[in-house]
Design an enzyme around this catalytic site. Structure first.
Site, mmCIF file in Angstrom:
data_model
loop_
_atom_site.group_PDB
_atom_site.id
_atom_site.type_symbol
_atom_site.label_atom_id
_atom_site.label_comp_id
_atom_site.label_asym_id
_atom_site.label_seq_id
_atom_site.Cartn_x
_atom_site.Cartn_y
_atom_site.Cartn_z
ATOM 1 N N ASP A 1 0.856 -1.183 0.000
ATOM 2 C CA ASP A 1 0.000 0.000 0.000
ATOM 3 C C ASP A 1 0.894 1.236 0.000
ATOM 4 O OD1 ASP A 1 -1.776 2.164 0.849
ATOM 5 O OD2 ASP A 1 -3.166 0.612 1.487
ATOM 6 N N ILE A 2 0.634 2.200 -0.883
ATOM 7 C CA ILE A 2 1.465 3.408 -0.947
ATOM 8 C C ILE A 2 1.004 4.487 0.033
ATOM 9 C CG2 ILE A 2 2.230 2.992 -3.313
ATOM 10 C CD1 ILE A 2 0.226 5.246 -4.159
ATOM 11 N N ASN B 1 -13.517 -3.348 3.262
ATOM 12 C CA ASN B 1 -14.609 -2.388 3.404
ATOM 13 C C ASN B 1 -15.508 -2.396 2.170
ATOM 14 O OD1 ASN B 1 -13.412 -1.436 5.837
ATOM 15 N ND2 ASN B 1 -12.062 -0.112 4.659
ATOM 16 N N GLN C 1 -14.540 2.634 2.287
ATOM 17 C CA GLN C 1 -13.929 2.095 1.071
ATOM 18 C C GLN C 1 -13.508 3.273 0.202
ATOM 19 O OE1 GLN C 1 -16.493 -0.309 -1.398
ATOM 20 N NE2 GLN C 1 -14.793 -1.158 -2.550
ATOM 21 N N HIS D 1 -11.010 -5.010 -2.207
ATOM 22 C CA HIS D 1 -9.622 -5.245 -1.822
ATOM 23 C C HIS D 1 -9.546 -5.560 -0.339
ATOM 24 C CE1 HIS D 1 -10.359 -0.886 -1.452
ATOM 25 N NE2 HIS D 1 -9.414 -0.845 -0.530
ATOM 26 N N PHE D 2 -8.539 -6.326 -0.002
ATOM 27 C CA PHE D 2 -8.290 -6.716 1.378
ATOM 28 C C PHE D 2 -6.995 -6.048 1.832
ATOM 29 C CE2 PHE D 2 -10.688 -10.051 -0.641
ATOM 30 C CZ PHE D 2 -11.622 -10.415 0.302
#
Length: 163
Positions: free
Chosen positions: A60-61, A112, A119, A125-126
Site C-alpha cells: 500500500d502506498i 470495506n 472504502q 480489496h483486502f
C-alpha cells in the site's frame, strides 16, 4: 521455471515446470477506469508481492503502518458480494501467505464495502495491516448497539429467509 525438452522430431519445445505459477490474466473482468484494474494490467507500477491467475497483491502506498499490504481480486467489483467465489477463494490464501512472509505478530485483515464503510477505491480489496503498537495501524471503534432479542430474531429470520 521453464525448461526445454526435445520432442521425437528433435525440436526443442518450451515447457513450464510444475513449480511455476501462471500470472497472466485475460483482463476480461477489469475496468478501464479503475486504479486497481490499471495496476493489475501493469499500466500503473506497483510493488507486487504475489500474483496468481485470480489475485494480485502489492504494498500500500498510503500505509497505516509499516508493511501495510493490499490483496485484490482480478475481477472488478465494488462490493464483496459481487465477486465470484473462485476469486474470493484465491484471495485469502494470498493474504495469509504475505502476512506470514512479513512475519507479522499482530495485524488486521480488513475489507470495506461502500463509502460509509471507508472504502476509498471502488474495487474489492483486502488490507493486511500490521498492528505493532496502540497508535500505529488500524484503529477500530467497536460500539455494540444492543438490539432487543425480538429485533435480533426478526433480522435473523429476514436473512435466513433470503438464503
Amino acid at each position: 521455471m521453464h525448461f526445454f525438452v526435445r520432442t521425437p522430431l528433435l525440436r526443442p519445445v518450451l515447457l513450464r515446470s510444475s513449480f511455476s505459477k501462471r500470472t497472466m490474466s485475460t483482463h476480461n473482468h477489469l475496468s478501464d477506469d479503475c486504479i486497481f484494474c490499471k495496476i493489475i494490467k501493469g499500466n500503473i507500477p506497483s510493488m507486487k508481492l504475489v500474483e496468481t491467475d485470480k489475485t494480485f497483491s502489492f504494498m500500500d502506498i498510503d500505509p497505516l503502518s509499516e508493511g501495510h499490504m493490499l490483496v485484490i481480486p482480478k475481477y472488478h467489483a465494488e462490493f464483496f458480494h459481487q465477486v465470484p467465489d473462485e476469486y474470493l477463494a484465491d484471495a485469502l490464501p494470498v493474504a495469509k501467505k504475505i502476512a506470514a512472509a512479513a512475519k507479522l505478530d499482530q495485524y488486521n485483515v480488513l475489507q470495506n464495502n461502500g463509502k460509509l464503510a471507508n472504502q476509498a477505491v471502488p474495487h474489492v480489496h483486502f488490507h493486511v495491516i500490521p498492528k505493532p503498537n496502540e497508535e500505529t495501524g488500524l484503529g477500530v471503534r467497536w460500539k455494540p448497539i444492543k438490539p432487543s432479542q425480538d429485533a435480533l430474531k426478526a433480522k435473523y429470520e429476514e436473512v435466513k429467509g433470503n438464503l
